[in-house]
Design a protein around this motif. Structure first.
Motif, PDB file in Angstrom:
ATOM      1  N   VAL A  31       0.843  -1.201   0.000  1.00 38.04           N
ATOM      2  CA  VAL A  31       0.000   0.000   0.000  1.00 38.04           C
ATOM      3  C   VAL A  31       0.874   1.246   0.000  1.00 38.04           C
ATOM      4  O   VAL A  31       0.560   2.237  -0.664  1.00 38.04           O
ATOM      5  CB  VAL A  31      -0.976  -0.005   1.206  1.00 38.04           C
ATOM      6  N   MET A  32       2.001   1.197   0.714  1.00 44.72           N
ATOM      7  CA  MET A  32       2.926   2.348   0.719  1.00 44.72           C
ATOM      8  C   MET A  32       3.425   2.624  -0.704  1.00 44.72           C
ATOM      9  O   MET A  32       3.565   3.775  -1.098  1.00 44.72           O
ATOM     10  CB  MET A  32       4.124   2.072   1.631  1.00 44.72           C
ATOM     11  N   HIS A  63     -10.421  -8.301  -0.030  1.00 41.81           N
ATOM     12  CA  HIS A  63      -9.827  -8.739   1.223  1.00 41.81           C
ATOM     13  C   HIS A  63      -8.668  -7.832   1.630  1.00 41.81           C
ATOM     14  O   HIS A  63      -8.489  -7.525   2.811  1.00 41.81           O
ATOM     15  CB  HIS A  63      -9.361 -10.184   1.128  1.00 41.81           C
ATOM     16  N   CYS A  64      -7.867  -7.426   0.655  1.00 42.33           N
ATOM     17  CA  CYS A  64      -6.751  -6.513   0.950  1.00 42.33           C
ATOM     18  C   CYS A  64      -7.283  -5.177   1.485  1.00 42.33           C
ATOM     19  O   CYS A  64      -6.777  -4.670   2.485  1.00 42.33           O
ATOM     20  CB  CYS A  64      -5.908  -6.270  -0.302  1.00 42.33           C
ATOM     21  N   ALA A  65      -8.282  -4.620   0.842  1.00 41.76           N
ATOM     22  CA  ALA A  65      -8.849  -3.342   1.284  1.00 41.76           C
ATOM     23  C   ALA A  65      -9.451  -3.481   2.678  1.00 41.76           C
ATOM     24  O   ALA A  65      -9.263  -2.618   3.546  1.00 41.76           O
ATOM     25  CB  ALA A  65      -9.905  -2.862   0.291  1.00 41.76           C
ATOM     26  N   TYR A  68      -6.590  -3.898   5.257  1.00 39.21           N
ATOM     27  CA  TYR A  68      -5.866  -2.640   5.452  1.00 39.21           C
ATOM     28  C   TYR A  68      -6.695  -1.674   6.305  1.00 39.21           C
ATOM     29  O   TYR A  68      -6.175  -1.031   7.213  1.00 39.21           O
ATOM     30  CB  TYR A  68      -5.510  -2.005   4.107  1.00 39.21           C
ATOM     31  N   SER A  69      -7.983  -1.612   6.041  1.00 38.43           N
ATOM     32  CA  SER A  69      -8.875  -0.770   6.844  1.00 38.43           C
ATOM     33  C   SER A  69      -8.849  -1.216   8.306  1.00 38.43           C
ATOM     34  O   SER A  69      -8.781  -0.394   9.226  1.00 38.43           O
ATOM     35  CB  SER A  69     -10.294  -0.855   6.278  1.00 38.43           C
ATOM     36  N   THR A  74      -6.901  -0.518  14.086  1.00 33.10           N
ATOM     37  CA  THR A  74      -6.326  -1.136  15.277  1.00 33.10           C
ATOM     38  C   THR A  74      -4.906  -0.646  15.585  1.00 33.10           C
ATOM     39  O   THR A  74      -4.320  -1.078  16.559  1.00 33.10           O
ATOM     40  CB  THR A  74      -6.303  -2.665  15.144  1.00 33.10           C
ATOM     41  N   THR A  75      -4.379   0.237  14.755  1.00 34.94           N
ATOM     42  CA  THR A  75      -3.027   0.746  14.955  1.00 34.94           C
ATOM     43  C   THR A  75      -3.082   2.151  15.507  1.00 34.94           C
ATOM     44  O   THR A  75      -3.800   2.991  14.994  1.00 34.94           O
ATOM     45  CB  THR A  75      -2.244   0.748  13.616  1.00 34.94           C
TER      46      THR A  75
END
Length: 79
Positions: A31-32, A63-65, A68-69, A74-75
């Motif tokens: 994603v970066m 699934h990736c989106a 990542y969400s 949670t971060t």
């Protein structure tokens, strides 16, 4: 209570098994590089890093989106 169609889709959008730390790092790194709007590139870039035995759609665009969400939620932001 019956779940609405939209609620049902939310419940089944992602894989049920947890992603490994390695898979999450690959996702974040991709994603970066590609941005959080280009899920085709993100998905394609991290497919080779799937753990053995993962289903073919483990790193699907949805699934990736979704993962990542979830990671963003949670971060904690750095202080």
């Amino acid at each position: 209570l019956c779940a609405t169609s939209a609620e049902h889709k939310l419940l089944v959008i992602g894989p049920t098994e947890p992603w490994t730390v390695r898979e999450k790092l690959c996702l974040a790194t991709s994603v970066m590089k590609s941005g959080d709007q280009n899920w085709v590139s993100v998905s394609r870039a991290i497919k080779p890093f799937a753990e053995p035995g993962r289903p073919p759609d483990w790193f699907s665009q949805k699934h990736c989106a979704s993962k990542y969400s979830e990671l963003l939620e949670t971060t904690e932001a750095p202080k």
